[in-house]
Design an enzyme around this catalytic site. Structure first.
Site, PDB file in Angstrom:
ATOM      1  N   TYR A   1       4.166 -35.477  11.239  1.00  0.00           N
ATOM      2  CA  TYR A   1       3.706 -36.815  10.862  1.00  0.00           C
ATOM      3  C   TYR A   1       4.550 -37.352   9.708  1.00  0.00           C
ATOM      4  O   TYR A   1       4.731 -36.662   8.699  1.00  0.00           O
ATOM      5  CB  TYR A   1       2.228 -36.759  10.465  1.00  0.00           C
ATOM      6  CG  TYR A   1       1.678 -38.041   9.884  1.00  0.00           C
ATOM      7  CD1 TYR A   1       1.881 -39.259  10.527  1.00  0.00           C
ATOM      8  CD2 TYR A   1       0.957 -38.046   8.701  1.00  0.00           C
ATOM      9  CE1 TYR A   1       1.384 -40.429  10.009  1.00  0.00           C
ATOM     10  CE2 TYR A   1       0.446 -39.216   8.172  1.00  0.00           C
ATOM     11  CZ  TYR A   1       0.662 -40.406   8.830  1.00  0.00           C
ATOM     12  OH  TYR A   1       0.164 -41.573   8.302  1.00  0.00           O
ATOM     13  N   CYS A   2       5.099 -38.556   9.871  1.00  0.00           N
ATOM     14  CA  CYS A   2       5.867 -39.228   8.821  1.00  0.00           C
ATOM     15  C   CYS A   2       7.055 -38.340   8.396  1.00  0.00           C
ATOM     16  O   CYS A   2       7.840 -37.923   9.227  1.00  0.00           O
ATOM     17  CB  CYS A   2       4.948 -39.578   7.654  1.00  0.00           C
ATOM     18  SG  CYS A   2       5.703 -40.618   6.376  1.00  0.00           S
ATOM     19  N   LEU A   3       7.181 -38.018   7.110  1.00  0.00           N
ATOM     20  CA  LEU A   3       8.286 -37.167   6.661  1.00  0.00           C
ATOM     21  C   LEU A   3       8.244 -35.801   7.323  1.00  0.00           C
ATOM     22  O   LEU A   3       9.281 -35.157   7.510  1.00  0.00           O
ATOM     23  CB  LEU A   3       8.243 -36.995   5.143  1.00  0.00           C
ATOM     24  CG  LEU A   3       8.325 -38.253   4.273  1.00  0.00           C
ATOM     25  CD1 LEU A   3       8.323 -37.873   2.803  1.00  0.00           C
ATOM     26  CD2 LEU A   3       9.556 -39.049   4.609  1.00  0.00           C
TER      27      LEU A   3
ATOM     28  N   GLY B   1       7.577 -35.277  10.367  1.00  0.00           N
ATOM     29  CA  GLY B   1       8.283 -35.415  11.630  1.00  0.00           C
ATOM     30  C   GLY B   1       9.783 -35.376  11.454  1.00  0.00           C
ATOM     31  O   GLY B   1      10.515 -34.853  12.306  1.00  0.00           O
TER      32      GLY B   1
END
Length: 605
Positions: free
Chosen positions: A335-337, A339
């Site tokens: 998720y987000c960073l 990812g």
């Protein structure tokens, strides 16, 4: 590539009080410092660090350069100057006609997310005139700071942002005698709202000066009604704790799921309240779920690198999951960073012929940073150097310094509307699970954040073929595992068109989903959530690339939650046969149960 561990405990563990020994110790993180700088350079950095404390990390040089770029090009554009003069005259004419005609339609309207003028009193004189005058001025400045031929877009965006911040200060909604809602509430309460607002202001100022949050009765508490899915911490090193969640079904899917959250915030955005917990949802669907809970680094971890987050983070977690659930591939979700670092790890694994990943899910995550959203107007060489000097002095980037940048992007709502509500209407902030999580930020180590900003945001090395791991360049197209990529419609941190670019730089099977909501709210889209919709499309290996706007046109919106689509997709990428749940941890192999979920790192301040 499997991460090897020694039998000597890391000295960094002692920095966290009252924690048991790590389940599988890791060697000390390499220092990674550059050669000792010249004393003059040290003096320069110390001077800039002191300046950065006064500006909260915002470089005045970057702002001045953007303003100079815009002004110089505008000064050489007589046609544009005439156009702006005509725009000003047209706006004044509209205002004059509106003032002189009873019942005339308002010529200017607030932006969609601007709620400062939602009270009905703003549509009555004289408040409507003040509102329209402000909106007319705002309209002119937005047009004036739009791109001028020859001006760098980055400069135009930054100047536009600065003028919005300046204009917001003078919005009539900020002043009690000009705001009809404040006047109405003051009359109804006999001024009690101003007394309570003053008390709120005093409380907030004392909390700010003391560096401690204002004490209020907590409606939401981590471990009680937030991050409360049952589980155990089964691994810990100086960078993260690994949580294994207890099964909720008699049999489970053979392949486990590893969740890699962003390290900029606490992991429990994915395990918020029980009714909107993505982790609880996955466990209820028969998956064995593991989640990384990153530590909140201090100055002692200043030299943790971006590759340490891959090596001691993602790879160490994969090793531990593989021990507890042996001989099975792993569904990895970032998720987000999280990812981004998962993508880097997956590309490195592909290069090393490490085939442990059954699938890769990227939630609101970017792999290409050429269209990285509104945060890009804060980032250039001057700004990054300024941040680096501040972090060099502190050892990390503070939570409030990063949070301030996010609030500034939506200043009219997150700063000014909140201030009016809290200090002039005397209203306390309503507590929501996501607002409690949003205030629970983490610090970021100096070296890691510097490498992240430079190699990814500024230089876009990952998709530019210039990002190396252990001395060799990696490529996303080497990844053969299937992708599930999610973007959200109103994401200003990882815009969906940027997230969609994963399809441009990969060749494997890929499913893309575009869901309603923003960067965080779009993820919290549990089944039954009212008003939710999404679009979904599949890209088979070898199929030609489709640009994002064409993709959106060809994939109509569906009502409902993308969670169910993801669960169905995971089922299709998993073994059909169910198995008995694995044991919690693996004490015989050095992975004992260390603490109940949500662990200890999540409570670090």
């Amino acid at each position: 590539m499997t991460t090897q561990h020694t039998d000597t405990a890391s000295p960094n563990i002692a920095l966290v009080p009252n924690l048991p020994a790590v389940s599988k110790p890791v060697p000390p993180v390499p220092n990674g410092n550059t050669p000792t700088p010249h004393p003059y350079e040290t003096l320069d950095r110390a001077s800039r660090a002191m300046q950065a404390r006064l500006t909260n990390g915002v470089s005045p040089h970057a702002a001045a350069a953007a303003l100079a770029d815009w002004l110089m090009h505008l000064s050489r554009a007589p046609g544009r100057q005439v156009e702006l003069a005509e725009r000003a005259q047209a706006n004044l004419t509209k205002l004059a006609l509106y003032c002189g005609q009873t019942g005339a339609a308002a010529p200017f309207t607030p932006h969609q997310n601007d709620h400062r003028f939602s009270h009905e009193g703003w549509n009555k004189p004289p408040f409507n005139l003040w509102k329209q005058s402000f909106l007319a001025t705002q309209d002119w400045w937005e047009h004036a700071t739009s791109e001028v031929r020859g001006t760098r877009k980055h400069s135009s965006d930054r100047v536009g942002f600065m003028t919005r911040q300046f204009l917001d200060v003078f919005s009539p909604s900020n002043y009690p005698l000009l705001n009809p809602e404040i006047l109405q509430v003051t009359a109804e309460t006999g001024g009690q709202n101003l007394v309570e607002g003053a008390q709120n202001f005093t409380k907030d100022m004392l909390a700010k000066l003391s560096g401690t949050p204002a004490s209020e009765e907590a409606k939401f508490q981590v471990g009680h009604n937030l991050a409360c899915t049952p589980g155990e911490v089964v691994f810990r090193n100086e960078l993260f704790e690994l949580i294994q969640y207890a099964p909720q079904t008699e049999q489970v899917k053979a392949e486990p799921i590893l969740i890699v959250p962003a390290w900029i915030m606490k992991y429990y955005i994915l395990d918020l309240s029980p009714e909107n917990s993505l982790i609880r949802y996955l466990v209820s669907k028969g998956y064995t779920v593991f989640a990384i809970s990153w530590r909140n680094p201090s100055a002692e971890q200043r030299d943790l690198s971006l590759d340490d987050y891959r090596r001691l983070g993602v790879m160490a977690a994969l090793d531990a999951v593989g021990q507890i659930v042996p001989d099975q591939k792993i569904h990895a979700c970032g998720y987000c960073l999280g990812g981004t670092i998962l993508s880097i790890a997956a590309a490195t694994m592909a290069r090393e012929n490490d085939a442990r990943l059954a699938s890769i899910t990227l939630l609101a995550a970017q792999t290409d940073f050429t269209e990285a959203g509104e945060l890009m107007m804060f980032l250039d060489e001057s700004q990054v150097a300024y941040l680096e000097d501040m972090m060099w002095d502190q050892g990390y980037l503070k939570q409030e310094q990063m949070a301030g940048a996010f609030r500034a992007l939506r200043a009219e709502d997150l700063i000014w509307t909140r201030a009016v509500r809290r200090y002039m209407l005397g209203q306390d902030d309503a507590q929501f699970d996501i607002s409690v999580w949003n205030a629970d930020a983490t610090r970021m180590p100096y070296r890691m954040h510097s490498e992240y900003l430079r190699s990814l945001f500024l230089e876009n090395r990952l998709t530019g073929g210039r990002f190396s791991v252990e001395g060799k360049v990696i490529a996303l197209k080497d990844i053969s595992a299937p992708f599930f990529v999610l973007g959200t419609e109103r994401d200003h941190i990882a815009p969906w068109r940027s997230a969609y670019k994963t399809a441009l730089f990969t060749d494997s099977d890929l499913t893309f989903v575009l869901t309603k909501g923003g960067h965080n709210g779009g993820i919290l889209s549990e089944p039954g959530h009212r008003g939710r919709h999404y679009r979904i499309g599949h890209r088979a290996p070898g199929k030609l690339y489709m640009d994002p706007d064409t993709w959106a046109q060809k994939h109509p919106a569906k009502d409902g939650s993308w969670w169910d689509e993801w669960a169905n997709w995971l089922n299709g990428k998993s073994s059909p046969d169910l198995v008995h749940p694995p044991q919690m941890g693996d004490p015989e192999q050095g992975l004992p149960i260390l603490a109940p979920a949500p662990g200890t790192y999540v409570f670090q301040k």
